[in-house]
Design an enzyme around this catalytic site. Structure first.
Site, PDB file in Angstrom:
ATOM      1  N   ASP A 164      -4.354  -4.004   3.690  1.00  0.00           N
ATOM      2  CA  ASP A 164      -3.523  -5.176   4.022  1.00  0.00           C
ATOM      3  C   ASP A 164      -4.414  -6.416   4.129  1.00  0.00           C
ATOM      4  OD1 ASP A 164      -1.559  -3.296   4.174  1.00  0.00           O
ATOM      5  OD2 ASP A 164      -1.245  -3.424   6.339  1.00  0.00           O
ATOM      6  N   THR A 205      -4.994   4.522  -7.572  1.00  0.00           N
ATOM      7  CA  THR A 205      -4.119   4.625  -6.412  1.00  0.00           C
ATOM      8  C   THR A 205      -2.724   4.157  -6.851  1.00  0.00           C
ATOM      9  OG1 THR A 205      -4.208   2.399  -5.466  1.00  0.00           O
ATOM     10  CG2 THR A 205      -6.122   3.808  -5.088  1.00  0.00           C
ATOM     11  N   GLU A 206      -1.744   4.357  -5.970  1.00  0.00           N
ATOM     12  CA  GLU A 206      -0.388   3.886  -6.304  1.00  0.00           C
ATOM     13  C   GLU A 206      -0.378   2.365  -6.531  1.00  0.00           C
ATOM     14  OE1 GLU A 206       0.941   6.112  -3.148  1.00  0.00           O
ATOM     15  OE2 GLU A 206       2.030   7.528  -4.424  1.00  0.00           O
ATOM     16  N   TYR A 207      -0.997   1.636  -5.616  1.00  0.00           N
ATOM     17  CA  TYR A 207      -1.008   0.174  -5.735  1.00  0.00           C
ATOM     18  C   TYR A 207      -1.809  -0.271  -6.954  1.00  0.00           C
ATOM     19  CZ  TYR A 207       1.271  -1.056  -1.335  1.00  0.00           C
ATOM     20  OH  TYR A 207       2.187  -1.254  -0.330  1.00  0.00           O
ATOM     21  N   GLU A 247     -10.030   8.419   3.637  1.00  0.00           N
ATOM     22  CA  GLU A 247      -9.361   7.220   3.111  1.00  0.00           C
ATOM     23  C   GLU A 247      -8.551   6.587   4.225  1.00  0.00           C
ATOM     24  OE1 GLU A 247      -6.377   5.373  -0.287  1.00  0.00           O
ATOM     25  OE2 GLU A 247      -6.278   7.525   0.071  1.00  0.00           O
ATOM     26  N   GLU A 304      -3.246   6.999   8.029  1.00  0.00           N
ATOM     27  CA  GLU A 304      -2.153   6.057   7.750  1.00  0.00           C
ATOM     28  C   GLU A 304      -1.453   5.750   9.061  1.00  0.00           C
ATOM     29  OE1 GLU A 304      -0.830   4.184   5.169  1.00  0.00           O
ATOM     30  OE2 GLU A 304       0.574   3.647   6.755  1.00  0.00           O
ATOM     31  N   ASP A 338      -6.635  -5.811  -5.551  1.00  0.00           N
ATOM     32  CA  ASP A 338      -6.389  -6.873  -6.535  1.00  0.00           C
ATOM     33  C   ASP A 338      -6.326  -8.230  -5.828  1.00  0.00           C
ATOM     34  OD1 ASP A 338      -3.972  -6.439  -5.171  1.00  0.00           O
ATOM     35  OD2 ASP A 338      -2.830  -7.299  -6.826  1.00  0.00           O
TER      36      ASP A 338
HETATM   37  N1  SAH Z   1      -4.062   3.061  -0.382  1.00  0.00           N
HETATM   38  C1  SAH Z   1      -2.702   3.035  -0.930  1.00  0.00           C
HETATM   39  C2  SAH Z   1      -1.754   2.153  -0.094  1.00  0.00           C
HETATM   40  C3  SAH Z   1      -2.158   0.706   0.020  1.00  0.00           C
HETATM   41  S1  SAH Z   1      -1.076  -0.230   1.087  1.00  0.00           S
HETATM   42  C4  SAH Z   1      -2.758   2.569  -2.361  1.00  0.00           C
HETATM   43  O1  SAH Z   1      -3.775   1.981  -2.774  1.00  0.00           O
HETATM   44  O2  SAH Z   1      -1.787   2.801  -3.091  1.00  0.00           O
HETATM   45  C5  SAH Z   1      -2.072  -0.226   2.576  1.00  0.00           C
HETATM   46  C6  SAH Z   1      -1.724   0.941   3.482  1.00  0.00           C
HETATM   47  O3  SAH Z   1      -2.633   0.926   4.558  1.00  0.00           O
HETATM   48  C7  SAH Z   1      -0.320   0.873   4.073  1.00  0.00           C
HETATM   49  O4  SAH Z   1       0.316   2.117   3.911  1.00  0.00           O
HETATM   50  C8  SAH Z   1      -0.577   0.552   5.547  1.00  0.00           C
HETATM   51  O5  SAH Z   1       0.405   1.077   6.402  1.00  0.00           O
HETATM   52  C9  SAH Z   1      -1.939   1.187   5.779  1.00  0.00           C
HETATM   53  N2  SAH Z   1      -2.717   0.523   6.826  1.00  0.00           N
HETATM   54  C10 SAH Z   1      -2.975  -0.798   6.893  1.00  0.00           C
HETATM   55  N3  SAH Z   1      -3.702  -1.094   7.981  1.00  0.00           N
HETATM   56  C11 SAH Z   1      -3.934   0.086   8.628  1.00  0.00           C
HETATM   57  C12 SAH Z   1      -4.606   0.433   9.816  1.00  0.00           C
HETATM   58  N4  SAH Z   1      -5.194  -0.497  10.572  1.00  0.00           N
HETATM   59  N5  SAH Z   1      -4.653   1.728  10.178  1.00  0.00           N
HETATM   60  C13 SAH Z   1      -4.039   2.671   9.426  1.00  0.00           C
HETATM   61  N6  SAH Z   1      -3.361   2.401   8.285  1.00  0.00           N
HETATM   62  C14 SAH Z   1      -3.311   1.134   7.880  1.00  0.00           C
END
Ligand code: SAH
Length: 217
Positions: free
Chosen positions: A117, A192-194, A43, A68, A153
């Site tokens: 993101d 997931t949390e989000y 992931e 992460e 979303d």
């Molecule tokens: N997957 C989790 C968090 C979503 S927020 C959920 O669905 O609840 C997106 C996460 O991805 C953030 O913690 C951010 O720091 C991480 N992230 C974003 N771009 C990244 C990258 N290029 N490499 C590693 N982590 C990344």
């Protein structure tokens, strides 16, 4: 995920047996690391790791690696693993663009992208995790026939992701704009949390599953 600078999170990561820092020396050695031949699912952007750990608990026959970039966020995942050790989990603190240096060709069996993101500015499109640039990295490290699963979303990001996957020759066996209204797909859905946060305020969740194109022999 918003940043709070947690003092000492880098040090905790350096000392943790659960987490590595951009481990380039691990490419080709992940099966050895887990001590079995089980499939390896990754992931990217795991946040605090709830999805990863719920999966790992439910599927002990699969190894899960969470990536992460922010140590302050990753810290929560490490704390959870210290409370509840899971042999089939490893965490990596790194920027996803180096993924082809940390995994060998065809070393992994699945990639999960959850609520990545959005990078809304056009000039940042290459940084989006479902962009064609990232898809070609996933293509290298995934085995033939394996999949990328993406949930969000954010409709603009999802539309972009669908266009990128289609334009790069990936097949798309699953594509929904309202995952939670699909009883069949929900059967084995792990939130997931989000996902929990955004679905609870009424946002529809989009999901695709795409299959790695078989261009290489
Ligand atoms: N997957 C989790 C968090 C979503 S927020 C959920 O669905 O609840 C997106 C996460 O991805 C953030 O913690 C951010 O720091 C991480 N992230 C974003 N771009 C990244 C990258 N290029 N490499 C590693 N982590 C990344």
């Amino acid at each position: 995920m918003r940043l709070r600078n947690i003092t000492g999170s880098r040090e905790v990561i350096a000392d943790s047996k659960w987490c590595m820092e951009t481990p380039r020396d691990m490419a080709g050695k992940w099966r050895e690391y887990f001590g079995n031949d089980h499939p390896v699912y990754v992931e990217i952007g795991m946040g605090k790791g709830r999805f990863l750990m719920d999966n790992a608990r439910a599927c002990p026959g699969i190894n899960y690696i969470g990536i992460e970039k922010y140590s302050s966020v990753l810290l929560r995942g490490i704390q959870k693993l210290e409370e509840e050790p899971l042999d089939n989990v490893a965490l990596i603190r790194m920027e996803a663009e180096y993924i082809t240096e940390v995994f060998d060709e065809a070393e992994i069996d699945r990639v999960y992208l959850n609520f990545s993101d959005p990078w809304p500015k056009d000039r940042h499109a290459k940084r989006r995790l479902p962009s064609r640039e990232f898809l070609s990295r996933y293509e290298r490290i995934l085995k033939p026939g394996s999949v990328v699963e993406f949930k969000t979303d954010n409709r603009d990001l999802f539309d972009f992701a669908v266009t990128e996957a289609n334009g790069s020759g990936w097949e798309m066996p699953v594509c929904t704009y309202d995952l939670h209204a699909d009883p069949e797909l929900m059967q084995d859905n792990i939130m997931t949390e989000y996902e929990e946060r955004f679905s609870s305020i009424g946002n529809p969740i989009c999901k695709y599953v795409i299959c790695r194109p078989d261009r290489r022999v």
